[in-house]
Design a protein around this motif. Structure first.
Motif: not given
Length: 199
Positions: A41, A51, A53, A55
């Motif tokens: 992260s 984060s 996640r 992209h």
């Protein structure tokens, strides 16, 4: 030529956390190192929330210090993370590699320090000739930009830079106006910095 990644981890990224070598390819005169970050992260630079996640990702190409007379190029995969904070103005952000390089830089930090010293000692044209001999060829304008970004006391302490500065600084100023016309008058059509009339 493929090599043991742990060896290259120690050689290229010694002291740099969360970096890993995926592949090393040696061709004539160049060693290409493919690397990526290992961190699961990253923290958003605006809200500091972590984060994991992803992209998307993109490639950065960084010049590094030469190795045994061969130029070294790091092909770095950079991931863009999604910030999950609702009121954060930044929706995505790139993972930082602060120990390796600066944002938008084309050199590693350690090569950047060497280029600053070459620029301080020899300024533009002579410094560019020396870097070509040392195996990490850069242009004189790049050297001048790196020196101009240094604090004034560092530039004033170097006699070579102060004696060569007027002519080189004039060219640097013309390049800035040529690349960024909003900062001054627009360059004539088809003009290059060396052929742009003074005044």
């Amino acid at each position: 030529m493929q090599a043991d990644s742990s060896f290259w981890d120690l050689l290229v990224f010694s002291g740099i956390d969360d970096m890993g070598v995926e592949a090393v390819t040696a061709a004539v005169g160049t060693v290409d190192v493919t690397a990526r970050g290992r961190a699961a992260s990253a923290a958003c630079p605006d809200c500091s929330r972590s984060s994991n996640r992803v992209h998307d990702s993109y490639q950065r190409r960084l010049k590094d210090l030469p190795l045994a007379g061969q130029s070294v190029v790091i092909h770095l995969t950079v991931r863009r993370f999604i910030c999950g904070t609702e009121n954060c103005p930044r929706r995505t952000f790139a993972e930082p590699f602060t120990q390796l390089t600066a944002p938008y830089a084309r050199f590693t930090t350690r090569l950047g320090h060497v280029l600053e010293r070459v620029g301080l000692a020899l300024a533009g044209r002579a410094g560019a000739r020396l870097t070509a001999q040392l195996g990490f060829r850069v242009g004189r304008i790049t050297l001048l930009r790196m020196v101009m970004a240094l604090p004034s006391p560092a530039r004033r302490a170097c006699r070579a830079w102060t004696t060569l500065r007027p002519a080189e600084a004039d060219l640097l100023h013309r390049v800035d106006l040529w690349r960024n016309p909003s900062g001054g008058r627009r360059a004539p059509d088809g003009a290059t910095p060396d052929r742009w009339p003074r005044g």
